[in-house]
Design a protein around this motif. Structure first.
Motif, PDB file in Angstrom:
ATOM      1  N   MET A 262      18.812  42.031  56.296  1.00 18.27           N
ATOM      2  CA  MET A 262      20.083  41.538  55.778  1.00 18.27           C
ATOM      3  C   MET A 262      21.083  41.396  56.918  1.00 18.27           C
ATOM      4  SD  MET A 262      20.378  43.983  52.400  1.00 18.27           S
ATOM      5  CE  MET A 262      21.740  43.049  51.732  1.00 18.27           C
ATOM      6  N   VAL A 263      21.536  40.157  57.169  1.00 22.75           N
ATOM      7  CA  VAL A 263      22.472  39.903  58.261  1.00 22.75           C
ATOM      8  C   VAL A 263      23.626  39.036  57.760  1.00 22.75           C
ATOM      9  CG1 VAL A 263      20.669  40.099  60.008  1.00 22.75           C
ATOM     10  CG2 VAL A 263      21.172  37.860  59.033  1.00 22.75           C
TER      11      VAL A 263
ATOM     12  N   ASN B  45      29.030  38.593  55.569  1.00 21.62           N
ATOM     13  CA  ASN B  45      29.984  39.650  55.930  1.00 21.62           C
ATOM     14  C   ASN B  45      30.832  40.077  54.728  1.00 21.62           C
ATOM     15  OD1 ASN B  45      30.973  41.427  57.956  1.00 21.62           O
ATOM     16  ND2 ASN B  45      32.827  40.197  58.155  1.00 21.62           N
ATOM     17  N   ASP B  46      30.230  40.007  53.533  1.00 21.80           N
ATOM     18  CA  ASP B  46      30.930  40.322  52.286  1.00 21.80           C
ATOM     19  C   ASP B  46      30.334  41.564  51.642  1.00 21.80           C
ATOM     20  OD1 ASP B  46      30.870  39.811  49.046  1.00 21.80           O
ATOM     21  OD2 ASP B  46      32.754  39.185  49.975  1.00 21.80           O
ATOM     22  N   ARG B  47      31.157  42.563  51.392  1.00 22.08           N
ATOM     23  CA  ARG B  47      30.679  43.842  50.864  1.00 22.08           C
ATOM     24  C   ARG B  47      30.045  43.702  49.490  1.00 22.08           C
ATOM     25  NH1 ARG B  47      33.133  47.476  47.391  1.00 22.08           N
ATOM     26  NH2 ARG B  47      32.229  49.586  47.445  1.00 22.08           N
ATOM     27  N   GLU B  48      30.711  43.007  48.575  1.00 29.40           N
ATOM     28  CA  GLU B  48      30.188  42.882  47.211  1.00 29.40           C
ATOM     29  C   GLU B  48      28.857  42.132  47.179  1.00 29.40           C
ATOM     30  OE1 GLU B  48      31.303  44.398  44.579  1.00 29.40           O
ATOM     31  OE2 GLU B  48      32.884  45.284  45.818  1.00 29.40           O
TER      32      GLU B  48
ATOM     33  N   THR C  75      26.710  42.062  49.566  1.00 30.15           N
ATOM     34  CA  THR C  75      25.720  42.979  50.150  1.00 30.15           C
ATOM     35  C   THR C  75      25.231  43.985  49.128  1.00 30.15           C
ATOM     36  OG1 THR C  75      26.819  42.758  52.306  1.00 30.15           O
ATOM     37  CG2 THR C  75      25.283  44.599  52.045  1.00 30.15           C
ATOM     38  N   LEU C  76      26.149  44.549  48.354  1.00 30.46           N
ATOM     39  CA  LEU C  76      25.773  45.533  47.333  1.00 30.46           C
ATOM     40  C   LEU C  76      24.886  44.901  46.259  1.00 30.46           C
ATOM     41  CD1 LEU C  76      29.152  47.471  46.931  1.00 30.46           C
ATOM     42  CD2 LEU C  76      27.022  48.355  47.907  1.00 30.46           C
ATOM     43  N   GLU C  77      25.203  43.677  45.871  1.00 32.66           N
ATOM     44  CA  GLU C  77      24.387  42.985  44.866  1.00 32.66           C
ATOM     45  C   GLU C  77      22.966  42.742  45.383  1.00 32.66           C
ATOM     46  OE1 GLU C  77      26.226  39.444  43.453  1.00 32.66           O
ATOM     47  OE2 GLU C  77      28.076  40.452  42.832  1.00 32.66           O
ATOM     48  N   LEU C  78      22.861  42.345  46.637  1.00 31.43           N
ATOM     49  CA  LEU C  78      21.542  42.099  47.226  1.00 31.43           C
ATOM     50  C   LEU C  78      20.734  43.388  47.325  1.00 31.43           C
ATOM     51  CD1 LEU C  78      22.569  39.592  50.037  1.00 31.43           C
ATOM     52  CD2 LEU C  78      21.044  39.095  48.117  1.00 31.43           C
ATOM     53  N   ILE C  79      21.393  44.471  47.714  1.00 33.52           N
ATOM     54  CA  ILE C  79      20.701  45.762  47.820  1.00 33.52           C
ATOM     55  C   ILE C  79      20.179  46.190  46.459  1.00 33.52           C
ATOM     56  CG2 ILE C  79      21.075  48.236  48.220  1.00 33.52           C
ATOM     57  CD1 ILE C  79      22.877  47.429  50.577  1.00 33.52           C
ATOM     58  N   SER C  80      20.997  46.036  45.432  1.00 24.62           N
ATOM     59  CA  SER C  80      20.581  46.401  44.074  1.00 24.62           C
ATOM     60  C   SER C  80      19.361  45.589  43.646  1.00 24.62           C
ATOM     61  CB  SER C  80      21.741  46.167  43.102  1.00 24.62           C
ATOM     62  OG  SER C  80      21.347  46.463  41.775  1.00 24.62           O
ATOM     63  N   LEU C  81      19.376  44.303  43.957  1.00 25.77           N
ATOM     64  CA  LEU C  81      18.264  43.425  43.611  1.00 25.77           C
ATOM     65  C   LEU C  81      16.979  43.885  44.282  1.00 25.77           C
ATOM     66  CD1 LEU C  81      17.035  40.727  42.539  1.00 25.77           C
ATOM     67  CD2 LEU C  81      17.865  39.677  44.659  1.00 25.77           C
ATOM     68  N   PHE C  82      17.049  44.193  45.578  1.00 26.13           N
ATOM     69  CA  PHE C  82      15.844  44.555  46.316  1.00 26.13           C
ATOM     70  C   PHE C  82      15.371  45.978  46.013  1.00 26.13           C
ATOM     71  CE2 PHE C  82      17.391  41.074  49.167  1.00 26.13           C
ATOM     72  CZ  PHE C  82      16.343  40.216  48.888  1.00 26.13           C
ATOM     73  N   LYS C  83      16.274  46.833  45.626  1.00 24.50           N
ATOM     74  CA  LYS C  83      15.846  48.178  45.184  1.00 24.50           C
ATOM     75  C   LYS C  83      14.991  48.056  43.932  1.00 24.50           C
ATOM     76  CE  LYS C  83      19.737  50.363  44.952  1.00 24.50           C
ATOM     77  NZ  LYS C  83      20.709  51.435  44.672  1.00 24.50           N
ATOM     78  N   ASP C  84      15.375  47.162  43.025  1.00 23.74           N
ATOM     79  CA  ASP C  84      14.585  46.944  41.811  1.00 23.74           C
ATOM     80  C   ASP C  84      13.189  46.427  42.136  1.00 23.74           C
ATOM     81  OD1 ASP C  84      16.666  47.783  40.244  1.00 23.74           O
ATOM     82  OD2 ASP C  84      17.390  45.766  39.765  1.00 23.74           O
ATOM     83  N   ARG C  85      13.066  45.758  43.264  1.00 27.52           N
ATOM     84  CA  ARG C  85      11.762  45.233  43.680  1.00 27.52           C
ATOM     85  C   ARG C  85      10.977  46.245  44.527  1.00 27.52           C
ATOM     86  NH1 ARG C  85      12.905  38.885  45.360  1.00 27.52           N
ATOM     87  NH2 ARG C  85      13.939  38.265  43.417  1.00 27.52           N
TER      88      ARG C  85
ATOM     89  N   PRO D  38      25.682  45.762  58.679  1.00 29.05           N
ATOM     90  CA  PRO D  38      26.658  46.041  57.623  1.00 29.05           C
ATOM     91  C   PRO D  38      27.901  45.161  57.720  1.00 29.05           C
ATOM     92  CG  PRO D  38      25.948  48.057  58.729  1.00 29.05           C
ATOM     93  CD  PRO D  38      25.490  46.907  59.571  1.00 29.05           C
ATOM     94  N   PRO D  39      28.428  44.737  56.582  1.00 31.61           N
ATOM     95  CA  PRO D  39      29.679  43.969  56.577  1.00 31.61           C
ATOM     96  C   PRO D  39      30.876  44.897  56.778  1.00 31.61           C
ATOM     97  CG  PRO D  39      28.983  44.373  54.342  1.00 31.61           C
ATOM     98  CD  PRO D  39      27.896  44.930  55.228  1.00 31.61           C
ATOM     99  N   GLU D  40      32.047  44.317  56.768  1.00 28.99           N
ATOM    100  CA  GLU D  40      33.278  45.110  56.862  1.00 28.99           C
ATOM    101  C   GLU D  40      33.374  46.084  55.676  1.00 28.99           C
ATOM    102  OE1 GLU D  40      35.571  45.008  59.201  1.00 28.99           O
ATOM    103  OE2 GLU D  40      35.432  43.060  60.196  1.00 28.99           O
ATOM    104  N   ASN D  41      33.965  47.249  55.920  1.00 30.91           N
ATOM    105  CA  ASN D  41      34.259  48.236  54.874  1.00 30.91           C
ATOM    106  C   ASN D  41      33.003  48.707  54.130  1.00 30.91           C
ATOM    107  OD1 ASN D  41      37.117  47.864  55.354  1.00 30.91           O
ATOM    108  ND2 ASN D  41      36.962  45.960  54.187  1.00 30.91           N
ATOM    109  N   PHE D  42      31.910  48.890  54.865  1.00 23.43           N
ATOM    110  CA  PHE D  42      30.647  49.254  54.230  1.00 23.43           C
ATOM    111  C   PHE D  42      30.188  50.667  54.602  1.00 23.43           C
ATOM    112  CE2 PHE D  42      26.103  48.649  53.120  1.00 23.43           C
ATOM    113  CZ  PHE D  42      26.278  48.094  51.862  1.00 23.43           C
ATOM    114  N   GLU D  43      31.000  51.396  55.308  1.00 27.21           N
ATOM    115  CA  GLU D  43      30.580  52.705  55.812  1.00 27.21           C
ATOM    116  C   GLU D  43      30.195  53.672  54.691  1.00 27.21           C
ATOM    117  OE1 GLU D  43      32.144  56.243  58.839  1.00 27.21           O
ATOM    118  OE2 GLU D  43      33.308  54.411  58.584  1.00 27.21           O
TER     119      GLU D  43
END
Length: 349
Positions: free
Chosen positions: A72-73, A106-109, A111-121, A130-135
């Protein structure tokens, strides 16, 4: 034409007279020290003969592994990230893994949606810029959700995690030294408003070297979403107009440099006679530009190898103690015509 029936484990079991459980152990590489070498060889030879391919979804459910790693970039179409992806893909494939690519913009939301999708897989690992404000999100992903994560191109100082990065501070120092040794004394920095570590450290490296040479600092910062826009060009145009004495510019990213070069061509600014230029990160266009542009080049092959081999090493690690893989690789100053020395050194210090 009748489609050929796909071979199943049940078919193999019936043909060889071996239980489905035994075949499953062999297919999923869990047969060592449980099943005789003769039986393993018999099954593997038959599988190769008939071209059996296990159902990846079912295999994932049984093993808890999908043999997939997500990369993820910010923008996978960026030549830097796509070059890294290409080299990682080859190493991953040789080790039985697939790479899935996606862009976060570079968008936090997003990124979170993509992570959720791939966790399900049930992907096995994430390699993330990581994008801004992702710490906080990253820390939660590693420590609360226990995901395998390798951070690329940036890192966070407030908690331990795996990462592979460029030595950005030192890279900026190399650039400023290159300018100074070519006779430049009014060295500017054009960067991006950001708390991301590479952008912060490139600026800090610039300031450190400017201070060491007792020179004045000239700085401009654009917003991330302004870089490739008319607004970004306007900001650079105004910066040059307001600072007519600068004789060199270090661009913190290749996209910033490309925007800056457009302005310089528009204003008929001569490179390197009027302005010497160095950009972070290589692009094909820099070598082909007239005159060719000097860069702080990232070691793409080494970065790709460390990223994927480090991720595979973590996945294979059986240590009880949390294992962290951290690498910082040096950049290389590639000197081209845009850094050609001035004929006469300035009398300033």
């Amino acid at each position: 034409m009748k489609q050929k029936k796909k071979i199943s484990m049940k078919d193999i079991s019936k043909e060889l007279g071996i239980s489905i459980t035994t075949i499953s152990f062999i297919v999923n590489k869990k047969a060592e020290n449980k099943i005789s070498k003769e039986v393993i060889k018999k099954v593997e030879d038959y599988i190769e003969k008939v071209g059996y391919k296990p159902n990846s979804s079912a295999q994932s459910l049984r093993t808890g592994k999908s043999k997939s790693i997500v990369f993820m970039v910010e923008d996978i179409s960026d030549p830097f990230f796509s070059a890294i992806a290409k080299q990682m893909e080859e190493i991953a494939f040789r080790n039985g893994y697939n790479i899935i690519y996606c862009s976060t913009e570079n968008d936090r939301e997003r990124t979170l949606e993509l992570i959720s999708l791939f966790k399900d897989r049930q992907v096995d690992a994430f390699i993330i810029t990581p994008p801004e404000n992702f710490e906080k999100d990253l820390k939660n992903l590693i420590y609360e959700e226990h995901q395998t994560v390798m951070v690329f191109d940036r890192y966070f100082k407030n908690f331990k995690h795996n990462y592979v990065i460029l030595e950005n501070f030192e890279g900026a120092q190399k650039a400023v030294t290159g300018f100074y040794e070519s006779g430049r004394r009014n060295i500017a920095f054009i960067g991006i408003h950001s708390e991301l570590s590479p952008l912060v450290e490139r600026h800090e490296g610039y300031l450190n070297s400017i201070g060491a040479y007792n020179l004045a600092a000239y700085e401009l910062f654009l917003k991330f979403n302004e870089v490739k826009t008319p607004a970004g060009m306007s900001a650079i145009r105004n910066f040059l107009k307001g600072n007519p004495g600068i004789d060199s510019i270090l661009f913190a990213t290749n996209n910033l440099a490309i925007t800056g070069l457009r302005v310089m061509r528009e204003k008929k600014i001569k490179i390197p006679e009027d302005l010497a230029i160095i950009s972070f990160d290589e692009r094909d266009v820099f070598e082909l530009y007239s005159p060719p542009i000097s860069v702080i080049a990232q070691p793409i092959s080494e970065l790709a190898k460390e990223l994927i081999n480090g991720t595979l090493e973590i996945l294979a690690s059986k240590k009880e103690k949390k294992y962290f893989f951290t690498k910082a690789l040096p950049g290389e100053l590639i000197v081209r015509e845009s850094l050609r020395p001035v004929k006469k050194l300035s009398s300033n210090p």
